[in-house]
Design an enzyme around this catalytic site. Structure first.
Site, PDB file in Angstrom:
ATOM      1  N   ASP A 258       9.958   5.821 -10.379  1.00  0.00           N
ATOM      2  CA  ASP A 258       9.412   6.431 -11.619  1.00  0.00           C
ATOM      3  C   ASP A 258      10.111   7.738 -11.824  1.00  0.00           C
ATOM      4  O   ASP A 258      10.187   8.290 -12.942  1.00  0.00           O
ATOM      5  CB  ASP A 258       7.969   6.573 -11.567  1.00  0.00           C
ATOM      6  CG  ASP A 258       7.402   5.074 -11.885  1.00  0.00           C
ATOM      7  OD1 ASP A 258       7.962   4.142 -12.165  1.00  0.00           O
ATOM      8  OD2 ASP A 258       6.014   5.207 -12.160  1.00  0.00           O
TER       9      ASP A 258
ATOM     10  N   LYS B  15      -0.834  -4.277  -3.026  1.00  0.00           N
ATOM     11  CA  LYS B  15      -2.110  -3.732  -2.813  1.00  0.00           C
ATOM     12  C   LYS B  15      -2.115  -2.558  -3.023  1.00  0.00           C
ATOM     13  O   LYS B  15      -1.741  -1.461  -2.735  1.00  0.00           O
ATOM     14  CB  LYS B  15      -2.208  -3.766  -1.331  1.00  0.00           C
ATOM     15  CG  LYS B  15      -3.367  -3.212  -0.903  1.00  0.00           C
ATOM     16  CD  LYS B  15      -3.744  -3.174   0.846  1.00  0.00           C
ATOM     17  CE  LYS B  15      -5.224  -2.678   1.169  1.00  0.00           C
ATOM     18  NZ  LYS B  15      -5.295  -1.122   0.784  1.00  0.00           N
TER      19      LYS B  15
ATOM     20  N   SER C  39       0.925  -1.335   0.064  1.00  0.00           N
ATOM     21  CA  SER C  39      -0.047  -0.093  -0.014  1.00  0.00           C
ATOM     22  C   SER C  39       0.735   1.546  -0.135  1.00  0.00           C
ATOM     23  O   SER C  39       1.458   1.740  -0.935  1.00  0.00           O
ATOM     24  CB  SER C  39      -1.014  -0.238   1.096  1.00  0.00           C
ATOM     25  OG  SER C  39      -1.940   0.891   1.163  1.00  0.00           O
TER      26      SER C  39
END
Length: 468
Positions: free
Chosen positions: A312, A326, A301
C-alpha cells in the site's frame, strides 16, 4: 450480582469443538439480564445433572475446561481457553524454543489444517505443506479433539515418534512417522544470492528469510540489513513464505525497517472509536533499494501486515500466491492462577483500509510454485557469432571458457545421492528466482532513471556532435 454469577457459572458452557462453516450473519438479538440469569441457572443444572448421572466417574476439571474452550471456540477459530499447561506451552513457544514437530495448525470444519511448517523442523523435512489436513494422530481421528488437545497429542519428549495421517489437496491420505525434536526457531536468516546461471557481472541480491515474528525478529533483521548493505547489494528479496505470523509489534518494526514514512497498519476493535494506527519512522535502512516480498498460502497474520504495508505504500513488489487471510489480533488475558484465555480483540487493516480477514493479500505479480524446464539455450544457433569470419569478442570468449570449465567440474563432482547445495536449492526455487529477477530489473530501471536525470556535461555534447 449478575456479573458475579456469570463468572462463577459460565465456566460450564457446553463445548463446541470447531468453528462451523461461515454463514451469512444474522443481526444479534441481545438477551435481557433475566434471560441470561435463567440460562446460567440452566447451565449450572446441566453441570450437576451430568456429573451425577454420567455412566462413569466424571472429571469435573475436564468438564469445566471443555466448557470454557467451547465458549471461546464458538466465537472464532483462534479464541481458546489456556489451562496451566497450555499457557506454559504458549509462553515457551513465544520464547523461541519448544518441543514438538514444528508445525502451526488451526481448526477447519472439524479437521486440523496446517497453516505452515516451521523451517528446519521435522514437519518441514517430512514434506508437510501449508493447506494440508491432519486427520489422524497415532491412528486416532482428530474430529473429537479440540485444537489444544490435538497440539498436545503431537507434542512429546524429544526423540519419541508420532504417526500422522495427512491429506494434501486431492491426493490420497498419506501416513508418516515423525520424530519429535526440540524446536529452536531462528527467526531471521540472510545471505547474498545470485541468479542461477548468472554471469560474473550480475549484481548480488540481499536475501532475507523471516520464518516467524518473535521477540528478537526486528533486531535480527536490522543486523542482517546492516551487514548486507556493507556488501553493496543491488536490492532485497524478503521471503515470508510459510510464515504463520507472531507478534504484531515485530511486524510493525519489520515494516518500518523498509519504509521512510506512512502508515503501517491499523487495528480496530469492537467500538468504532477503538482504532490504533501505527506509522513508520523516517529512515529506510535499505536506502530505498528495490524490494520484492515473497508470499504464499502459508503467509499469515504478521506476514500479511508486512506485505500489506509494503504494497500500500508502494515501497516494493509483492510476488507469489494469495496469502492465508488471517486478519485478526489475539491477546492473552491471564487469570492469575496460571491459566488464561487467548481471545480475538481486534481486526487489522492495511494502510489503504483493506481488511485481510478471509481474503488475504493478493500479490502484485502472481508467481505460483512451479518446476521449470528450459527449452531454449542461452546461445542461439543463429546469430552474428555464427559467421565464420565474424569479429571476435576476446573478453566474452574468456568468460565462456571459464564457464565451460566450471560446468565440467560441476558435472564431474555431481552425485545423485548427495544433498543439494544451497545454490542448487535456490536454482530449483522458481518463486525465488523470479523475485531476484524482479529486483535486478528494478535496480536497472532505477540506474537508467538516475543516468537520464543527470545534467549533461560539455564532453557529452561534444560526443553527441561527433556522432552527428
Amino acid at each position: 450480582m449478575l456479573k458475579k454469577i456469570f463468572v462463577l457459572v459460565a465456566l460450564c458452557m457446553p463445548v463446541a469443538l470447531y468453528a462451523a462453516p461461515e454463514k451469512k450473519k444474522e443481526p444479534i438479538v441481545h438477551m435481557t439480564d433475566e434471560e441470561i440469569y435463567a440460562e446460567l441457572k440452566k447451565l449450572a443444572m446441566v453441570f450437576e445433572v451430568s456429573r451425577e448421572n454420567f455412566v462413569e466417574e466424571a472429571d469435573e476439571r475436564k468438564m469445566l475446561e471443555g466448557a470454557m474452550n467451547g465458549m471461546l471456540s464458538a466465537l472464532d477459530p483462534h479464541s481458546s481457553y489456556l489451562s496451566k499447561d497450555d499457557f506454559k506451552d504458549f509462553n515457551d513457544k513465544s520464547s523461541g524454543s519448544f518441543g514438538g514437530l514444528g508445525i502451526q495448525i488451526t481448526s477447519d470444519r472439524g479437521a486440523v489444517r496446517v497453516i505452515s511448517p516451521i523451517d528446519d523442523t521435522p514437519a518441514q523435512k517430512a514434506g508437510i505443506k501449508a493447506g494440508d489436513y491432519i486427520t489422524h494422530i497415532d491412528d486416532e481421528p482428530v474430529f473429537d479433539l479440540t485444537l489444544n488437545q490435538a497440539v498436545k497429542r503431537m507434542k512429546g519428549k524429544p526423540g519419541t515418534k508420532v504417526k500422522l495421517t495427512v491429506v494434501s489437496g486431492t491426493n490420497e491420505p498419506k501416513t508418516m512417522t515423525l520424530k519429535r525434536a526440540i524446536i529452536k526457531v531462528q527467526s531471521v536468516k540472510f545471505s547474498e544470492k545470485t541468479l542461477a546461471d548468472a554471469d560474473e557481472d550480475t549484481p548480488k541480491i540481499g536475501y532475507i528469510r523471516i520464518s516467524d515474528f518473535g521477540a528478537t525478529t526486528a533486531k535480527d533483521l536490522r543486523d542482517a540489513i546492516t551487514k548486507l548493505e556493507k556488501k553493496n547489494v543491488a536490492g532485497y528479496v524478503l521471503d515470508v513464505r510459510n510464515n504463520p505470523g507472531g507478534y504484531l509489534t515485530a511486524a510493525i518494526d519489520v515494516s518500518d525497517a523498509f519504509l521512510d514514512g506512512g502508515e503501517i497498519v491499523s487495528t480496530r476493535g469492537k467500538n468504532k472509536t477503538d482504532i490504533e494506527r501505527s506509522f513508520a519512522k523516517p529512515g529506510d535502512l535499505t536506502n530505498g533499494k528495490p524490494l520484492v516480498v515473497l508470499i504464499n498460502h502459508g503467509s499469515a497474520s504478521a506476514s500479511e501486515i508486512v506485505a500489506g504495508a509494503i504494497q500500500d505504500n508502494g515501497r516494493g513488489v509483492i510476488m507469489g500466491s494469495q496469502s492465508f487471510g488471517k486478519g485478526s489480533v489475539q491477546q492473552q488475558k491471564p487469570f492469575g492462577d496460571g491459566t488464561a484465555i487467548h481471545v480475538t480483540i481486534a481486526r487489522y487493516y492495511t494502510p489503504s483500509g483493506r481488511s485481510i480477514q478471509n481474503t488475504g493479500i493478493t500479490p502484485d505479480v502472481e508467481v505460483l510454485h512451479s518446476k521449470v524446464e528450459k527449452i531454449e539455450k542461452r546461445e542461439s544457433f543463429y546469430s552474428e557469432a555464427s559467421f565464420r569470419n565474424a569479429l571476435k569478442n576476446e573478453e566474452a570468449e574468456k568468460k565462456a571458457k571459464k564457464k565451460s570449465e566450471d560446468a565440467k567440474k560441476k558435472t564431474e563432482d555431481d552425485d545423485e545421492d548427495r544433498e543439494l547445495t544451497d545454490e542448487e536449492k535456490d536454482a530449483k526455487d522458481y518463486q525465488l528466482q523470479r523475485g531476484m529477477e524482479m529486483v535486478i530489473a528494478l535496480a536497472k530501471m532505477a540506474e537508467h532513471a538516475r543516468t537520464a536525470a543527470e545534467p549533461k556535461t560539455d564532453s557529452d555534447e561534444d560526443d553527441k556532435n561527433e556522432k552527428k
